[in-house]
Design a protein around this motif. Structure first.
Motif, PDB file in Angstrom:
ATOM      1  N   SER A  23      17.734  15.181  -1.190  1.00 20.02           N
ATOM      2  CA  SER A  23      18.666  14.749  -0.155  1.00 20.02           C
ATOM      3  C   SER A  23      19.564  13.647  -0.728  1.00 20.02           C
ATOM      4  CB  SER A  23      17.913  14.213   1.059  1.00 20.02           C
ATOM      5  OG  SER A  23      17.161  13.059   0.709  1.00 20.02           O
ATOM      6  N   ASP A  24      20.684  13.395  -0.082  1.00 21.07           N
ATOM      7  CA  ASP A  24      21.607  12.383  -0.604  1.00 21.07           C
ATOM      8  C   ASP A  24      20.961  11.001  -0.721  1.00 21.07           C
ATOM      9  OD1 ASP A  24      23.445  14.377  -0.778  1.00 21.07           O
ATOM     10  OD2 ASP A  24      24.980  13.394   0.446  1.00 21.07           O
ATOM     11  N   PRO A  25      20.199  10.520   0.281  1.00 22.36           N
ATOM     12  CA  PRO A  25      19.592   9.189   0.119  1.00 22.36           C
ATOM     13  C   PRO A  25      18.623   9.111  -1.063  1.00 22.36           C
ATOM     14  CG  PRO A  25      19.600   9.836   2.432  1.00 22.36           C
ATOM     15  CD  PRO A  25      19.994  11.052   1.645  1.00 22.36           C
ATOM     16  N   VAL A  26      17.816  10.156  -1.264  1.00 24.38           N
ATOM     17  CA  VAL A  26      16.878  10.137  -2.382  1.00 24.38           C
ATOM     18  C   VAL A  26      17.628  10.225  -3.703  1.00 24.38           C
ATOM     19  CG1 VAL A  26      15.005  11.400  -3.515  1.00 24.38           C
ATOM     20  CG2 VAL A  26      14.953  11.047  -1.045  1.00 24.38           C
ATOM     21  N   MET A  27      18.624  11.106  -3.787  1.00 23.29           N
ATOM     22  CA  MET A  27      19.385  11.227  -5.034  1.00 23.29           C
ATOM     23  C   MET A  27      20.175   9.962  -5.340  1.00 23.29           C
ATOM     24  SD  MET A  27      20.567  15.229  -5.343  1.00 23.29           S
ATOM     25  CE  MET A  27      21.379  15.360  -3.739  1.00 23.29           C
ATOM     26  N   ALA A  28      20.543   9.181  -4.304  1.00 27.83           N
ATOM     27  CA  ALA A  28      21.185   7.892  -4.555  1.00 27.83           C
ATOM     28  C   ALA A  28      20.247   6.982  -5.345  1.00 27.83           C
ATOM     29  CB  ALA A  28      21.589   7.238  -3.236  1.00 27.83           C
ATOM     30  N   GLY A  29      18.956   7.033  -5.000  1.00 28.62           N
ATOM     31  CA  GLY A  29      17.971   6.260  -5.756  1.00 28.62           C
ATOM     32  C   GLY A  29      17.833   6.763  -7.183  1.00 28.62           C
ATOM     33  N   TYR A  30      17.836   8.093  -7.365  1.00 30.62           N
ATOM     34  CA  TYR A  30      17.777   8.643  -8.718  1.00 30.62           C
ATOM     35  C   TYR A  30      18.951   8.147  -9.554  1.00 30.62           C
ATOM     36  CZ  TYR A  30      14.552  12.211  -6.766  1.00 30.62           C
ATOM     37  OH  TYR A  30      13.514  12.859  -6.150  1.00 30.62           O
ATOM     38  N   LEU A  31      20.149   8.251  -8.980  1.00 30.84           N
ATOM     39  CA  LEU A  31      21.359   7.870  -9.716  1.00 30.84           C
ATOM     40  C   LEU A  31      21.333   6.391 -10.071  1.00 30.84           C
ATOM     41  CD1 LEU A  31      24.146   8.449 -10.853  1.00 30.84           C
ATOM     42  CD2 LEU A  31      25.087   8.185  -8.539  1.00 30.84           C
ATOM     43  N   ALA A  32      20.918   5.541  -9.120  1.00 30.97           N
ATOM     44  CA  ALA A  32      20.866   4.108  -9.395  1.00 30.97           C
ATOM     45  C   ALA A  32      19.885   3.801 -10.520  1.00 30.97           C
ATOM     46  CB  ALA A  32      20.481   3.353  -8.118  1.00 30.97           C
ATOM     47  N   ALA A  33      18.727   4.457 -10.509  1.00 20.21           N
ATOM     48  CA  ALA A  33      17.727   4.214 -11.548  1.00 20.21           C
ATOM     49  C   ALA A  33      18.221   4.689 -12.909  1.00 20.21           C
ATOM     50  CB  ALA A  33      16.424   4.916 -11.183  1.00 20.21           C
ATOM     51  N   ILE A  34      18.869   5.838 -12.941  1.00 19.72           N
ATOM     52  CA  ILE A  34      19.402   6.371 -14.198  1.00 19.72           C
ATOM     53  C   ILE A  34      20.461   5.428 -14.771  1.00 19.72           C
ATOM     54  CG2 ILE A  34      20.844   8.232 -15.144  1.00 19.72           C
ATOM     55  CD1 ILE A  34      19.296  10.128 -13.212  1.00 19.72           C
ATOM     56  N   ARG A  35      21.346   4.948 -13.906  1.00 14.79           N
ATOM     57  CA  ARG A  35      22.400   4.032 -14.384  1.00 14.79           C
ATOM     58  C   ARG A  35      21.797   2.699 -14.825  1.00 14.79           C
ATOM     59  NH1 ARG A  35      27.017   3.340 -10.213  1.00 14.79           N
ATOM     60  NH2 ARG A  35      27.996   2.402 -12.044  1.00 14.79           N
ATOM     61  N   ARG A  36      20.856   2.178 -14.049  1.00  8.78           N
ATOM     62  CA  ARG A  36      20.268   0.874 -14.357  1.00  8.78           C
ATOM     63  C   ARG A  36      19.510   0.909 -15.679  1.00  8.78           C
ATOM     64  NH1 ARG A  36      17.912   0.487  -9.994  1.00  8.78           N
ATOM     65  NH2 ARG A  36      15.771   1.091 -10.544  1.00  8.78           N
ATOM     66  N   ARG A  37      18.814   2.016 -15.953  1.00  8.91           N
ATOM     67  CA  ARG A  37      18.029   2.116 -17.185  1.00  8.91           C
ATOM     68  C   ARG A  37      18.860   2.589 -18.380  1.00  8.91           C
ATOM     69  NH1 ARG A  37      14.459   2.918 -13.033  1.00  8.91           N
ATOM     70  NH2 ARG A  37      12.232   2.483 -13.367  1.00  8.91           N
ATOM     71  N   GLY A  38      20.099   2.969 -18.135  1.00  8.76           N
ATOM     72  CA  GLY A  38      20.937   3.462 -19.232  1.00  8.76           C
ATOM     73  C   GLY A  38      20.479   4.789 -19.782  1.00  8.76           C
ATOM     74  N   ILE A  39      19.842   5.606 -18.954  1.00  5.85           N
ATOM     75  CA  ILE A  39      19.329   6.904 -19.403  1.00  5.85           C
ATOM     76  C   ILE A  39      20.493   7.832 -19.737  1.00  5.85           C
ATOM     77  CG2 ILE A  39      18.073   8.979 -18.657  1.00  5.85           C
ATOM     78  CD1 ILE A  39      16.272   7.099 -17.018  1.00  5.85           C
TER      79      ILE A  39
END
Length: 480
Positions: free
Chosen positions: A201-217
């Motif tokens: 869902s959009d709210p969950v994927m927002a968390g995925y995207l934030a974590a990916i950006r924050r960790r520099g994955i």
């Protein structure tokens, strides 16, 4: 069994908190020490085979002769299948090639019925494995222990074209069991940020995207169906994400719409898909610059296309059944094994091209199927595939969906007895908590289509059927 296999098994059984603490230490172990000498040797062999067709052809010939010699001598089932065709004396590559297509094709049903008689060592020295069950009829087989360094060598070499190295971190979109409100967790020892495919869902994927950006994955790995849903979200919520340098699809084909969405969302990324099977009989990588054309590794196995009568397909553009012989793990040889997949021939394997079969438009054992979650999101069926001991105790099974969020697992008992599915259902429902609930239904038979086929999923919801139909139509329109 080598240290890597032992460590992986022990690590996977640890509680999550303990895995996280230990993983942060293991993350810093040099890859050369972590994967060992066997891994390094195989990566060198794979590179040499790609650059030297004569070497590749000679290595496959030698491996094939060794495999058949061992199978004929040590396996009762193969002695009966091979001796009438190859005789009892020493084998030579040219004679084996000449007689090759007289060797019977081994079906999944025969693999199950022959079972231990196919083994060349005591089965207790092997790992008992099961296919993903995508045909509705899982196949039990055995694999050599100590295979992890070799498997990693092939996978990492495939991913290297995207710039991936063993020390990189990946965001992984696969059907793993992830508890907690974020629907993701970290496996630092494996370099993975695991993201649930059951909660896109959009709210969950927002968390995925934030974590990916924050960790520099910089690398995404997982089902193309899930990656394309995430990519569409990235485009809606953020715009193209240049941080991603590689997309590493697995377990599903990549139809043109999925590829297009992924490429638009991650414009700096190289897609590096590969084709593999649970039975470890074949491994192919997509040819750079040629989307959907796959070249099989001659070191991993001998892959071939045959028609309905078992005759080799030799004309480019014709479709056939994919049959493969694994060369790496001889404990239970699968010789001329019917994979259940189909493909179109691009280039036949010859000595001149290093025994490298090239194909396109692989049609796997099950299609691009979806389930619909309670909130209306699409859930890739690949994530629900789990074959445990309970499934092995039945005749056949099928997923059925008639309303969002609810899935019925229909099973046909074998011999009138029904295994206890309590644990199976608990695990399935835990994976998709909040979106899908799986219940059990005992039936006498699974209905067939007008062509006599049993559908792996009986999907009654328009949303999922339309998604599958659009995918299939786009796949069929891809240029030859």
């Amino acid at each position: 069994m080598n240290a890597l296999d032992v460590a992986r098994g022990a690590y996977a059984r640890l509680p999550l908190d303990t895995r996280l603490q230990l993983g942060r230490v293991l993350r810093h172990v040099p890859s050369g020490l972590k994967y060992g000498g066997t891994y390094r040797v195989w990566r060198e062999r794979i590179r040499r085979a790609a650059a030297d067709p004569a070497y590749a052809a000679a290595e496959q010939d030698a491996a094939l002769v060794a495999l058949l010699t061992r199978a004929r001598a040590a396996s009762p089932a193969y002695r009966a299948r091979l001796a009438p065709i190859l005789g009892h004396g020493p084998l030579e590559a040219d004679a084996v090639r000449a007689a090759w297509h007289r060797i019977p094709i081994l079906t999944g049903a025969e693999t199950v019925s022959l079972g231990r008689a196919l083994c060349t060592v005591e089965p207790e020295r092997l790992d008992e494995c099961v296919t993903g069950g995508s045909s509705g009829r899982p196949v039990r087989f055995y694999l050599d222990r100590g295979r992890s360094p070799v498997e990693y060598a092939f996978v990492h070499e495939a991913w290297a074209r995207a710039g991936f190295t063993p020390g990189e971190t990946r965001a992984v979109f696969r059907g793993v069991d992830i508890a907690g409100p974020s629907h993701m967790h970290e496996e630092p020892a494996l370099g993975e940020l695991r993201c649930s495919v059951f909660h896109l869902s959009d709210p969950v994927m927002a968390g995925y995207l934030a974590a990916i950006r924050r960790r520099g994955i910089a690398f995404l790995h997982g089902y193309p169906s899930a990656l394309s849903i995430f990519a569409a979200y990235v485009l809606r919520a953020h715009g193209p994400l240049a941080q991603i340098r590689g997309v590493l699809p697995a377990s599903e084909r990549i139809p043109a719409p999925f590829r297009s969405t992924i490429e638009r969302a991650f414009p700096e990324a190289t897609l590096a898909p590969f084709y593999g099977l649970s039975e470890k009989v074949a491994f192919a990588t997509e040819v750079p610059g040629s989307p959907d054309i796959y070249a099989f590794s001659p070191l991993y196995g001998l892959a071939e296309l045959v028609d309905a009568e078992g005759i080799p397909v030799t004309e480019p553009g014709r479709r056939g059944r994919l049959v493969a012989t694994g060369l790496l793990f001889p404990g239970m040889p699968l010789i001329r094994y019917e994979t259940g997949d189909e493909a179109e021939l691009v280039e036949a394997a010859t000595r001149a091209n290093g025994r490298q079969l090239r194909i396109r438009h692989i049609l796997p054992r099950h299609g691009q199927d979806y389930l619909v979650g309670r909130s209306g999101i699409l859930v890739p069926l690949s994530g629900m595939l789990q074959v445990d001991e309970e499934i092995l105790g039945i005749g056949e099974f099928q997923f059925v969906q008639m309303e969002p969020g609810r899935v019925i697992l229909r099973i046909v008992p074998r011999g009138g007895s029904v295994p206890d599915f309590t644990g199976y259902l608990l695990r399935a429902n835990r994976k998709a908590a909040g979106e899908l609930e799986v219940t059990l239904e005992i039936v006498d038979h699974i209905p067939t289509t007008v062509r006599g086929k049993r559908k792996f999923i009986d999907q009654r919801l328009t949303l999922a059927r339309d998604a599958e139909r659009l995918t299939e139509e786009a796949w069929d329109r891809e240029p030859a």
